[in-house]
Write a protein that holds these residues in place. Sequence first.
Motif, PDB file in Angstrom:
ATOM      1  N   ILE A 131      11.357   7.398   0.159  1.00 22.94           N
ATOM      2  CA  ILE A 131      12.129   6.275   0.198  1.00 22.94           C
ATOM      3  C   ILE A 131      13.174   5.992   0.913  1.00 22.94           C
ATOM      4  O   ILE A 131      13.165   4.963   1.801  1.00 22.94           O
ATOM      5  CB  ILE A 131      12.246   5.800  -1.131  1.00 22.94           C
ATOM      6  CG1 ILE A 131      11.213   5.465  -2.384  1.00 22.94           C
ATOM      7  CG2 ILE A 131      13.336   4.545  -1.300  1.00 22.94           C
ATOM      8  CD1 ILE A 131      11.542   5.509  -3.691  1.00 22.94           C
ATOM      9  N   GLU A 132      14.126   6.904   1.346  1.00 26.20           N
ATOM     10  CA  GLU A 132      15.060   6.868   2.320  1.00 26.20           C
ATOM     11  C   GLU A 132      14.694   6.796   3.624  1.00 26.20           C
ATOM     12  O   GLU A 132      15.040   6.158   4.474  1.00 26.20           O
ATOM     13  CB  GLU A 132      16.139   7.974   2.098  1.00 26.20           C
ATOM     14  CG  GLU A 132      17.125   7.861   0.823  1.00 26.20           C
ATOM     15  CD  GLU A 132      17.709   6.924   0.758  1.00 26.20           C
ATOM     16  OE1 GLU A 132      18.010   6.265   1.787  1.00 26.20           O
ATOM     17  OE2 GLU A 132      17.891   6.108  -0.374  1.00 26.20           O
ATOM     18  N   ALA A 133      13.264   7.486   3.882  1.00 24.37           N
ATOM     19  CA  ALA A 133      12.885   7.489   5.290  1.00 24.37           C
ATOM     20  C   ALA A 133      12.219   6.087   5.394  1.00 24.37           C
ATOM     21  O   ALA A 133      12.351   5.490   6.520  1.00 24.37           O
ATOM     22  CB  ALA A 133      11.787   8.543   5.251  1.00 24.37           C
ATOM     23  N   LEU A 134      11.623   5.438   4.512  1.00 22.55           N
ATOM     24  CA  LEU A 134      11.282   4.157   4.758  1.00 22.55           C
ATOM     25  C   LEU A 134      12.352   3.037   4.871  1.00 22.55           C
ATOM     26  O   LEU A 134      12.115   2.273   5.734  1.00 22.55           O
ATOM     27  CB  LEU A 134      10.279   3.600   3.619  1.00 22.55           C
ATOM     28  CG  LEU A 134       9.085   4.343   3.388  1.00 22.55           C
ATOM     29  CD1 LEU A 134       8.186   3.738   2.261  1.00 22.55           C
ATOM     30  CD2 LEU A 134       7.891   3.873   4.603  1.00 22.55           C
ATOM     31  N   ARG A 162      12.282  14.435  -6.232  1.00 22.87           N
ATOM     32  CA  ARG A 162      13.055  14.657  -4.991  1.00 22.87           C
ATOM     33  C   ARG A 162      12.405  14.048  -3.728  1.00 22.87           C
ATOM     34  O   ARG A 162      12.813  13.543  -2.703  1.00 22.87           O
ATOM     35  CB  ARG A 162      13.505  16.118  -4.812  1.00 22.87           C
ATOM     36  CG  ARG A 162      14.461  16.574  -5.800  1.00 22.87           C
ATOM     37  CD  ARG A 162      15.164  17.870  -5.577  1.00 22.87           C
ATOM     38  NE  ARG A 162      15.547  18.519  -6.708  1.00 22.87           N
ATOM     39  CZ  ARG A 162      17.053  18.646  -6.902  1.00 22.87           C
ATOM     40  NH1 ARG A 162      17.595  18.138  -5.863  1.00 22.87           N
ATOM     41  NH2 ARG A 162      17.597  19.023  -7.826  1.00 22.87           N
ATOM     42  N   GLU A 163      11.020  14.525  -3.741  1.00 25.33           N
ATOM     43  CA  GLU A 163      10.246  14.325  -2.522  1.00 25.33           C
ATOM     44  C   GLU A 163      10.044  12.707  -2.273  1.00 25.33           C
ATOM     45  O   GLU A 163       9.841  12.068  -1.277  1.00 25.33           O
ATOM     46  CB  GLU A 163       8.861  15.038  -2.388  1.00 25.33           C
ATOM     47  CG  GLU A 163       7.919  14.814  -1.194  1.00 25.33           C
ATOM     48  CD  GLU A 163       6.767  15.566  -1.247  1.00 25.33           C
ATOM     49  OE1 GLU A 163       5.960  15.291  -0.308  1.00 25.33           O
ATOM     50  OE2 GLU A 163       6.894  16.858  -2.056  1.00 25.33           O
ATOM     51  N   ASP A 186      13.059   0.676   8.403  1.00 24.36           N
ATOM     52  CA  ASP A 186      13.153  -0.889   8.481  1.00 24.36           C
ATOM     53  C   ASP A 186      14.214  -1.248   8.891  1.00 24.36           C
ATOM     54  O   ASP A 186      14.523  -2.440   9.524  1.00 24.36           O
ATOM     55  CB  ASP A 186      12.861  -1.265   7.163  1.00 24.36           C
ATOM     56  CG  ASP A 186      11.360  -1.061   6.537  1.00 24.36           C
ATOM     57  OD1 ASP A 186      10.624  -1.085   7.523  1.00 24.36           O
ATOM     58  OD2 ASP A 186      11.065  -1.237   5.344  1.00 24.36           O
ATOM     59  N   ALA A 187      15.292  -0.191   8.952  1.00 25.70           N
ATOM     60  CA  ALA A 187      16.837  -0.790   9.318  1.00 25.70           C
ATOM     61  C   ALA A 187      16.877  -0.902  10.746  1.00 25.70           C
ATOM     62  O   ALA A 187      16.225  -0.570  11.555  1.00 25.70           O
ATOM     63  CB  ALA A 187      17.776   0.091   8.659  1.00 25.70           C
ATOM     64  N   ALA A 247       0.688  -1.328  -0.175  1.00 25.48           N
ATOM     65  CA  ALA A 247       0.022  -0.020  -0.024  1.00 25.48           C
ATOM     66  C   ALA A 247       0.854   1.313  -0.087  1.00 25.48           C
ATOM     67  O   ALA A 247       0.546   2.171  -0.765  1.00 25.48           O
ATOM     68  CB  ALA A 247      -0.773   0.104   1.239  1.00 25.48           C
ATOM     69  N   VAL A 248       2.198   1.040   0.665  1.00 27.69           N
ATOM     70  CA  VAL A 248       2.865   2.336   0.752  1.00 27.69           C
ATOM     71  C   VAL A 248       3.448   2.517  -0.776  1.00 27.69           C
ATOM     72  O   VAL A 248       3.394   3.767  -1.151  1.00 27.69           O
ATOM     73  CB  VAL A 248       3.869   2.082   1.957  1.00 27.69           C
ATOM     74  CG1 VAL A 248       5.046   3.211   1.667  1.00 27.69           C
ATOM     75  CG2 VAL A 248       3.213   2.370   3.290  1.00 27.69           C
TER      76      VAL A 248
END
Length: 85
Positions: free
Chosen positions: A77-80, A71-72, A84-85, A58-59
């Motif tokens: 994607i980097e925030a996700l 850019r946004e 997860d890490a 869904a995300v």
Amino acid sequence: MNPFEMVIGIVLIVTVGRIIQAKLGANRRFGPPGSVAAGSGESRRLREEILTLKERVAVLERLITDERGSRELEREIEALRSRDA
């Protein structure tokens, strides 16, 4: 043996096989959701994993269908990934 007798023979063999399966309980392992196997720990774990994967899909769908700039999208994607890490 003519074809009609052969069809009757096949139907009888399949019917007898199904009756034997029902008597021996051979289908309990693959039974309906209320069966014994459905309440096992592995089943619960798989359900939780499916829910997690559905949330992730869904995300991803939301990220792909948004009309915002690249850019946004990269920031999200980097925030996700960092979450997860």
